[in-house]
Design a protein around this motif. Structure first.
Motif, PDB file in Angstrom:
ATOM      1  N   TYR A 458       0.845  -1.193   0.000  1.00 31.41           N
ATOM      2  CA  TYR A 458       0.000   0.000   0.000  1.00 31.41           C
ATOM      3  C   TYR A 458       0.882   1.245   0.000  1.00 31.41           C
ATOM      4  CZ  TYR A 458       1.118   0.422   4.988  1.00 31.41           C
ATOM      5  OH  TYR A 458       1.780   0.561   6.187  1.00 31.41           O
ATOM      6  N   ARG A 459       0.334   2.319  -0.533  1.00 33.56           N
ATOM      7  CA  ARG A 459       1.056   3.600  -0.505  1.00 33.56           C
ATOM      8  C   ARG A 459       0.796   4.297   0.831  1.00 33.56           C
ATOM      9  NH1 ARG A 459      -0.876   6.812  -5.623  1.00 33.56           N
ATOM     10  NH2 ARG A 459      -2.849   5.830  -5.024  1.00 33.56           N
ATOM     11  N   ARG A 460       1.863   4.779   1.441  1.00 33.44           N
ATOM     12  CA  ARG A 460       1.737   5.489   2.715  1.00 33.44           C
ATOM     13  C   ARG A 460       1.285   6.928   2.472  1.00 33.44           C
ATOM     14  NH1 ARG A 460       4.430   3.130   7.106  1.00 33.44           N
ATOM     15  NH2 ARG A 460       5.752   1.339   6.571  1.00 33.44           N
ATOM     16  N   LEU A 461       0.375   7.396   3.308  1.00 32.29           N
ATOM     17  CA  LEU A 461      -0.042   8.795   3.232  1.00 32.29           C
ATOM     18  C   LEU A 461       1.127   9.706   3.560  1.00 32.29           C
ATOM     19  CD1 LEU A 461      -3.490   8.580   5.041  1.00 32.29           C
ATOM     20  CD2 LEU A 461      -3.147   9.254   2.662  1.00 32.29           C
ATOM     21  N   CYS A 462       1.225  10.814   2.843  1.00 31.10           N
ATOM     22  CA  CYS A 462       2.252  11.806   3.143  1.00 31.10           C
ATOM     23  C   CYS A 462       1.933  12.440   4.503  1.00 31.10           C
ATOM     24  CB  CYS A 462       2.294  12.878   2.058  1.00 31.10           C
ATOM     25  SG  CYS A 462       3.420  14.238   2.422  1.00 31.10           S
ATOM     26  N   LYS A 490     -17.517   5.932  15.782  1.00 28.42           N
ATOM     27  CA  LYS A 490     -16.825   6.788  14.814  1.00 28.42           C
ATOM     28  C   LYS A 490     -15.330   6.666  15.032  1.00 28.42           C
ATOM     29  CE  LYS A 490     -19.852  10.509  13.307  1.00 28.42           C
ATOM     30  NZ  LYS A 490     -19.960  11.971  13.154  1.00 28.42           N
ATOM     31  N   LYS A 491     -14.575   6.713  13.944  1.00 26.88           N
ATOM     32  CA  LYS A 491     -13.120   6.691  14.047  1.00 26.88           C
ATOM     33  C   LYS A 491     -12.557   7.749  13.122  1.00 26.88           C
ATOM     34  CE  LYS A 491     -11.325   2.601  16.075  1.00 26.88           C
ATOM     35  NZ  LYS A 491      -9.976   2.149  16.392  1.00 26.88           N
ATOM     36  N   GLU A 492     -11.385   8.270  13.517  1.00 28.29           N
ATOM     37  CA  GLU A 492     -10.719   9.258  12.661  1.00 28.29           C
ATOM     38  C   GLU A 492      -9.805   8.533  11.692  1.00 28.29           C
ATOM     39  OE1 GLU A 492      -8.938  13.474  13.684  1.00 28.29           O
ATOM     40  OE2 GLU A 492      -7.422  11.929  14.059  1.00 28.29           O
ATOM     41  N   ILE A 493      -9.956   8.864  10.433  1.00 24.59           N
ATOM     42  CA  ILE A 493      -9.061   8.346   9.405  1.00 24.59           C
ATOM     43  C   ILE A 493      -8.535   9.541   8.615  1.00 24.59           C
ATOM     44  CG2 ILE A 493     -10.328   6.175   9.280  1.00 24.59           C
ATOM     45  CD1 ILE A 493     -11.485   7.181   6.611  1.00 24.59           C
ATOM     46  N   PHE A 494      -7.706   9.270   7.618  1.00 26.89           N
ATOM     47  CA  PHE A 494      -7.082  10.366   6.884  1.00 26.89           C
ATOM     48  C   PHE A 494      -7.270  10.194   5.382  1.00 26.89           C
ATOM     49  CE2 PHE A 494      -4.966  10.216  10.926  1.00 26.89           C
ATOM     50  CZ  PHE A 494      -4.739  11.541  11.246  1.00 26.89           C
ATOM     51  N   LEU A 495      -7.364  11.333   4.713  1.00 26.42           N
ATOM     52  CA  LEU A 495      -7.407  11.384   3.255  1.00 26.42           C
ATOM     53  C   LEU A 495      -6.094  11.968   2.735  1.00 26.42           C
ATOM     54  CD1 LEU A 495     -10.994  12.814   2.587  1.00 26.42           C
ATOM     55  CD2 LEU A 495     -10.239  10.427   2.455  1.00 26.42           C
ATOM     56  N   PRO A 496      -5.688  11.618   1.513  1.00 28.21           N
ATOM     57  CA  PRO A 496      -4.469  12.213   0.945  1.00 28.21           C
ATOM     58  C   PRO A 496      -4.669  13.686   0.623  1.00 28.21           C
ATOM     59  CG  PRO A 496      -5.586  10.850  -0.678  1.00 28.21           C
ATOM     60  CD  PRO A 496      -6.299  10.625   0.625  1.00 28.21           C
ATOM     61  N   GLY A 552      -5.483  -4.228   6.014  1.00 25.56           N
ATOM     62  CA  GLY A 552      -5.464  -2.900   5.411  1.00 25.56           C
ATOM     63  C   GLY A 552      -6.246  -1.895   6.227  1.00 25.56           C
ATOM     64  N   LEU A 553      -7.409  -2.318   6.769  1.00 24.83           N
ATOM     65  CA  LEU A 553      -8.228  -1.431   7.589  1.00 24.83           C
ATOM     66  C   LEU A 553      -7.475  -1.014   8.855  1.00 24.83           C
ATOM     67  CD1 LEU A 553     -11.000  -0.214   7.228  1.00 24.83           C
ATOM     68  CD2 LEU A 553     -11.965  -2.106   8.549  1.00 24.83           C
ATOM     69  N   ASN A 554      -6.699  -1.946   9.419  1.00 26.43           N
ATOM     70  CA  ASN A 554      -5.887  -1.607  10.593  1.00 26.43           C
ATOM     71  C   ASN A 554      -4.878  -0.512  10.260  1.00 26.43           C
ATOM     72  OD1 ASN A 554      -7.228  -3.493  12.150  1.00 26.43           O
ATOM     73  ND2 ASN A 554      -5.693  -5.106  11.839  1.00 26.43           N
ATOM     74  N   LYS A 555      -4.302  -0.567   9.044  1.00 25.87           N
ATOM     75  CA  LYS A 555      -3.353   0.469   8.630  1.00 25.87           C
ATOM     76  C   LYS A 555      -4.066   1.813   8.445  1.00 25.87           C
ATOM     77  CE  LYS A 555       0.143  -2.380   8.386  1.00 25.87           C
ATOM     78  NZ  LYS A 555       1.242  -2.322   9.391  1.00 25.87           N
ATOM     79  N   VAL A 556      -5.318   1.767   7.992  1.00 21.82           N
ATOM     80  CA  VAL A 556      -6.102   3.001   7.848  1.00 21.82           C
ATOM     81  C   VAL A 556      -6.315   3.639   9.216  1.00 21.82           C
ATOM     82  CG1 VAL A 556      -8.374   3.923   7.239  1.00 21.82           C
ATOM     83  CG2 VAL A 556      -7.252   2.298   5.722  1.00 21.82           C
ATOM     84  N   LEU A 560      -1.870   5.371   8.511  1.00 22.28           N
ATOM     85  CA  LEU A 560      -0.780   5.138   7.566  1.00 22.28           C
ATOM     86  C   LEU A 560      -1.221   5.199   6.109  1.00 22.28           C
ATOM     87  CD1 LEU A 560       1.087   2.237   9.401  1.00 22.28           C
ATOM     88  CD2 LEU A 560       1.698   4.659   9.333  1.00 22.28           C
ATOM     89  N   THR A 561      -2.471   4.874   5.838  1.00 22.38           N
ATOM     90  CA  THR A 561      -2.951   4.901   4.460  1.00 22.38           C
ATOM     91  C   THR A 561      -4.423   5.283   4.449  1.00 22.38           C
ATOM     92  OG1 THR A 561      -2.936   3.689   2.360  1.00 22.38           O
ATOM     93  CG2 THR A 561      -3.607   2.456   4.328  1.00 22.38           C
ATOM     94  N   SER A 562      -5.021   5.296   3.261  1.00 20.61           N
ATOM     95  CA  SER A 562      -6.405   5.758   3.115  1.00 20.61           C
ATOM     96  C   SER A 562      -7.342   4.607   2.763  1.00 20.61           C
ATOM     97  CB  SER A 562      -6.488   6.822   2.015  1.00 20.61           C
ATOM     98  OG  SER A 562      -6.203   6.244   0.745  1.00 20.61           O
TER      99      SER A 562
END
Length: 573
Positions: A458-462, A490-496, A552-556, A560-562
């Motif tokens: 997977y690509r890591r978020l900047c 609810k959980k916080e995740i990140f977008l690129p 992958g969801l754990n990495k989100v 670390l990723t989206s």
């Protein structure tokens, strides 16, 4: 900028009330120091640094501007080729529709402005700024952008003598240093060198050099995604191909059939292997160079970023004296890297490790590596037969492709060898199904297999530009995620996002997610019952296996990723 004209000179004299004595002193300084008259006036504090810009703007009936209070967005900087900005001294400031406002220090350089307008496709409006300020801002903003930009023109202009690459000493390799200073006179050598050096700087895995109908292009694969890197001169394309063939010890005259070669280069204080593939296409020969940087290899399992369950399961399997371990996944998912990491974990003076690969990607100290040659009969199966007569403890087979190779590998595992190999399947349970389809009996698989693993990169978020958002279980379900057992609201995740550090991509670097299926007693019994992949997965998950999607969801959730990236790489499972 040329020496000031009479109109500008008269404006400066009148506006700043300069005396004849001051003008004589400025003229003397200009002659003695070989500078222009306006530079001498600024140096002697007769006029301010921005005085010439104000005079030029007045004469051209344009507006002067303070460039230091403006900000050019990355989108604006992308509107013009970097080489054109530097060559013609223009800097984009704003854009409305098809009109681009640019800052210049010489509004009368009509040829430069027409050239830039034609290259960009915009109608240009100009504002005037001081020469020194424009130079400073160009260098500052272009240097910020070039970190993430892949324009070959900028690469070439930034290429310095310190970055020259040289062939590592080898009887089979061509030594670039044979050219000596002559390299500075050969454009093709500088182009190839700069392509390779810039690729190493940007952690590129593959370089594509492709001929087209009207030109040619260079593309880099960065973090698994191809990005444009510029367009070398079409007239030099044949010479570029020949140069790369010479470096790779290939036939320069042969242009009708594919060729494969490799070379080793030294640059940026490290050595890398480069695998070269040349393919005839309708407009010439397409080149793909894979960069194999051994310094990027993980030193062991601890560097693979595994979760606790996966790390313990993999370590337990590697500790077994015999059996088969399969790593599965599509091309480019990091299977070879994982296997090499396992080999380095096992590499001891008391252990005889032999590999048979096609091709040998990384040359590892202390490990005996065999390159297959199908044209002379050295296939995976033939190489594996010979390896088993070399008293090995551990055997790595690059890929199991047919019944013969699979059968020998199973026999090797059953007779006291640890066998590692790869398969092209979507998930870990699929490895069992694939081997059965090849003709391996279930009872032999149940006895020989100790672990099957599937993985993706997977690509890591900047970290500099990722943007936080909230997500609910319902939204995850809507995206076809299996959320069984998840208890949050609810959980916080990140977008690129987009920034200079990640070249406006939102991602920088890669990591791995893995699905590891231990062949424990429950799974072994299912194999003996000839269970299909879905039934095997169900039992394995009950025994603790983390699926690719859940990994992958754990990495989100770790930031670390989206979500989009996980969906992209796990959509097939």
């Amino acid at each position: 900028m040329e020496t000031i004209t009479q109109n500008l000179f008269d404006y400066l004299v009148d506006h700043y009330q300069l005396s004849e004595e001051q003008l004589e002193e400025a003229s003397f300084l200009a002659d003695s120091e070989e500078m222009s008259l306006e530079e001498a006036m600024i140096h002697m504090n007769m006029i301010p640094a921005e005085g010439v810009a104000i005079a030029l703007a007045n004469n051209a009936q344009l507006c002067p501007m303070n460039l230091k209070i403006t900000r050019s967005s990355p989108e604006l900087m992308a509107d013009l080729p970097f080489a054109a900005m530097r060559q013609h001294r223009v800097l984009p400031i704003s854009r409305i529709g098809k009109t681009l406002t640019v800052a210049v220090d010489d509004p009368f350089n009509v040829i430069a402005l027409e050239t830039v307008g034609a290259q960009s496709g915009f109608r240009l409006m100009t504002v005037v700024v001081p020469e020194s300020v424009l130079t400073e801002m160009l260098e500052s903003r272009l240097s910020d952008q070039v970190e993430g930009d892949d324009q070959l023109e900028e690469t070439l202009s930034a290429f310095s003598d310190d970055d020259e690459i040289s062939e590592v000493s080898s009887g089979e390799n061509y030594d670039l240093e044979d050219y000596g200073d002559e390299a500075n006179e050969r454009p093709v050598i500088r182009i190839v060198n700069s392509i390779l050096v810039e690729a190493m700087r940007k952690r590129v895995s593959d370089i594509h050099i492709e001929p087209g109908l009207d030109g040619c292009q260079v593309r880099y694969r960065v973090d698994g995604v191809l990005v444009s890197a510029g367009n070398p001169p079409k007239s030099l394309y044949g010479a570029i191909v020949s140069r790369i063939k010479i470096m790779s010890n290939l036939d320069i005259a042969e242009k009708r059939i594919p060729q494969d070669g490799r070379c080793r280069i030294r640059a940026l204080e490290k050595e890398v292997d480069i695998r070269v593939s040349i393919l005839p296409v309708i407009h010439g020969e397409k080149i793909v160079m894979r960069i194999l940087d051994k310094s990027n290899l993980p030193k062991g399992l601890g560097d693979l970023g595994l979760d606790d369950y996966s790390r313990n399961a993999f370590a337990k399997a590697l500790a077994q004296p015999y059996g088969m371990i399969f790593v599965t996944g599509p091309t480019g998912s990091g299977k070879t890297t994982t296997l090499y990491s396992a080999l380095q974990e096992l590499n001891e003076p008391s252990t005889n490790i032999i590999t048979v690969e096609d091709p040998v990607e990384y040359q590892l100290q202390g490990i005996n590596q065999v390159q297959t040659h199908a044209d002379v009969g050295l296939t995976f199966a033939a190489g594996l037969r010979s390896i088993l007569r070399q008293d090995p403890d551990i055997v790595l087979v690059g890929e199991v492709r047919d019944f013969e190779t699979a059968s020998i590998a199973v026999q090797a595992a059953l007779t006291g060898h640890l066998v590692l190999s790869t398969l092209h399947t979507n998930d870990a349970p699929g490895a069992i199904s694939r081997l059965k389809n090849m003709g391996i009996e279930p009872f032999m698989l149940a006895s020989a297999m100790i672990l099957a693993q599937a993985q993706r990169l997977y690509r890591r978020l900047c970290p500099s530009c990722k943007t936080p958002i909230s997500i609910t279980i319902d939204e995850l379900k809507a995206n076809n995620f299996n959320v069984t057992g998840m208890d949050f609201e609810k959980k916080e995740i990140f977008l690129p996002g987009k920034c200079n550090k990640c070249a406006q991509l939102g991602y920088k670097g890669r990591g791995g997610i893995m699905e590891i299926m231990e062949i424990n007693e429950a799974v072994r019994n299912m194999i003996l019952k000839d269970a299909n992949a879905d039934e095997l997965r169900e039992v394995a998950v009950k025994k603790g296996m983390i699926t690719l999607q859940r990994a992958g969801l754990n990495k989100v959730f770790d930031g670390l990723t989206s979500i989009d990236e996980v969906l992209r790489i796990t959509s097939s499972v």
